[in-house]
Design an enzyme around this catalytic site. Structure first.
Site, short mmCIF file in Angstrom:
data_model
loop_
_atom_site.label_atom_id
_atom_site.label_comp_id
_atom_site.label_asym_id
_atom_site.label_seq_id
_atom_site.Cartn_x
_atom_site.Cartn_y
_atom_site.Cartn_z
N ILE A 1 -6.26 -3.98 21.99
CA ILE A 1 -5.08 -5.54 22.60
C ILE A 1 -4.26 -4.40 22.80
O ILE A 1 -3.49 -4.60 23.96
CB ILE A 1 -4.67 -6.28 21.11
CG1 ILE A 1 -6.46 -7.08 21.44
CG2 ILE A 1 -3.82 -7.40 22.53
CD1 ILE A 1 -5.90 -8.07 19.92
N ALA B 1 -0.54 -11.37 16.89
CA ALA B 1 -1.57 -10.65 16.40
C ALA B 1 -1.27 -11.42 14.55
O ALA B 1 -2.67 -12.00 14.73
CB ALA B 1 -0.36 -9.19 15.38
N ASP C 1 2.33 -16.73 18.83
CA ASP C 1 1.35 -17.66 18.93
C ASP C 1 1.00 -17.39 17.17
O ASP C 1 -0.63 -18.26 17.39
CB ASP C 1 -0.25 -17.00 19.53
CG ASP C 1 -1.16 -17.31 19.67
OD1 ASP C 1 -0.80 -18.16 20.12
OD2 ASP C 1 -2.24 -16.43 19.13
N GLU D 1 -0.36 -21.32 9.32
CA GLU D 1 -1.33 -22.35 9.71
C GLU D 1 -2.17 -23.55 9.73
O GLU D 1 -2.37 -23.11 8.47
CB GLU D 1 -1.50 -21.48 11.05
CG GLU D 1 -1.09 -19.88 11.39
CD GLU D 1 -1.62 -19.58 12.19
OE1 GLU D 1 -2.92 -19.87 12.03
OE2 GLU D 1 -1.11 -17.93 12.53
N HIS E 1 -1.94 -20.19 18.27
CA HIS E 1 -3.00 -19.47 17.75
C HIS E 1 -4.22 -19.82 18.69
O HIS E 1 -5.19 -19.64 17.85
CB HIS E 1 -3.25 -19.79 16.72
CG HIS E 1 -4.06 -18.66 15.41
ND1 HIS E 1 -3.95 -17.82 14.17
CD2 HIS E 1 -4.71 -17.24 16.25
CE1 HIS E 1 -4.35 -16.59 14.21
NE2 HIS E 1 -4.56 -16.26 15.30
#
Length: 352
Positions: A179, A257, A282, A287, A306
């Site tokens: 990435i 990440a 993100d 979460e 995410h």
């Protein structure tokens, strides 16, 4: 005789998509493919048994895996209990970047080879990183919110409120894998000077793209910092209050990440004080993001839930990567992305 296969999908990589990819990779090999649907992402994944990121339940998997030799999935769990109740299973392919939904040690003890799909979402995540980076650098989050509320904020054109350009900026990337390297190439093409901190990167991989530096040097020199490291004991919490304070005032911080890399309270304090002019996130320490999170009200931040690795292309690519492992297994060829190759060595020794 047909080989029994379980295609355990979800609403992102559907069972039918897995099944189609497996049939293509298997060629003429006869298959008996069963399909199972898990609720992710409509229902968040989480711990199942002893694995940390999975969807569905152990009971569902145990029932679906009876008599099954091969399983392809994205979030289906593979736990000690499942392995103990599914003795016919020989190959478990998870279309994740790492086998986080599988108990690798237990699978090895039970003689089950576990494969994953590294790099499946590298392009999508790199593109999303650039999206948040550009949005955070130009204040898109706050200006979008104000305009949606009916407020035309002309003062965003004030010098102190203006964003920064990528052309000519120094951008620091922490991590230079599949990435980070893609992000670096685009930023370099846009005119940025890219710094990289990654103790594992080969110098030749950076040639003409980026400059390798220490973490302290990267933080001191970079107006924009983007995180691309894996979470390990060494990297967990690697960007905290001291590291953010070391960045130039008015910098931008991006994380697509893992949430565990960053101290988000420190980031919120820095956004409120102006040490950070903007941020794009993100991923988060919890979460879904809790309703009372400071990130929902702090200025200058752009948030997405995410979704950096989510694209239609990723779904097809991930299914294809694991399906190709199934094809290799059926043809007796070496597996490319096996996380516990000692199982294969043991099988070979037994066969000899």
């Amino acid at each position: 005789m047909s080989t029994p296969v379980l295609a355990a999908g979800n609403h992102f990589i559907r069972p039918s998509l897995f099944a189609e990819a497996v049939r293509t990779a298997a060629g003429d090999a006869p298959l008996d493919i069963r399909e199972l649907q898990f609720p992710w992402p409509h229902t968040p994944f989480g711990p199942v048994g002893e694995v940390i990121e999975a969807s569905g339940s152990e009971d569902e998997m145990i029932e679906a895996l009876q008599g099954v030799e091969i399983c392809v999935t994205e979030h289906g769990p593979l736990t000690e209990r499942i392995l103990a109740h599914c003795p016919d299973l020989k190959l478990f392919c998870t279309s994740r970047g790492g086998p986080v939904n599988a108990n690798l040690h237990a699978a090895t003890r039970h003689g089950v080879a576990v494969c994953n799909a590294p790099g499946r979402n590298a392009t999508a995540t790199a593109e999303h990183t650039l999206t948040l980076l550009l949005a955070a650098a130009r204040g898109v989050g706050d200006t979008h919110t104000d305009l949606r509320r009916g407020t035309w904020r002309g003062d965003y054109y004030d010098y102190d409120n203006c964003g920064i350009e990528i052309d000519g900026a120094t951008v620091g990337l922490i991590g230079f894998g599949a990435i980070g390297s893609r992000v670096a190439k685009v930023l370099t093409a846009m005119g940025a000077h890219v710094l990289v901190h990654d103790p594992y990167v080969r110098p030749e991989a950076l040639a003409g793209i980026a400059e390798q530096v220490t973490l302290d040097d990267l933080l001191r020199r970079s107006r924009i910092v983007s995180l691309h490291a894996r979470v390990t004991d060494e990297t967990k919490g690697m960007i905290g209050r001291a590291q953010i304070a070391a960045m130039p005032r008015g910098s931008v911080l991006v994380n697509c990440a893992r949430g565990a890399l960053l101290d988000y309270d420190a980031a919120c304090d820095a956004l409120e004080s102006g040490q950070l002019a903007g941020a794009g996130f993100d991923v988060f320490p919890e979460e879904p993001l809790p309703a009372g999170s400071r990130l929902l009200t702090v200025p200058g931040v752009v948030l997405t839930p995410h979704i950096a690795g989510g694209s239609q292309e990723v779904a097809h690519k991930a299914a294809r990567i694991v399906a190709e492992e199934v094809g290799r297994y059926l043809r007796g060829e070496p597996l490319t992305h096996c996380a516990n190759p000692e199982v294969l060595d043991r099988r070979t020794a037994t066969a000899d």
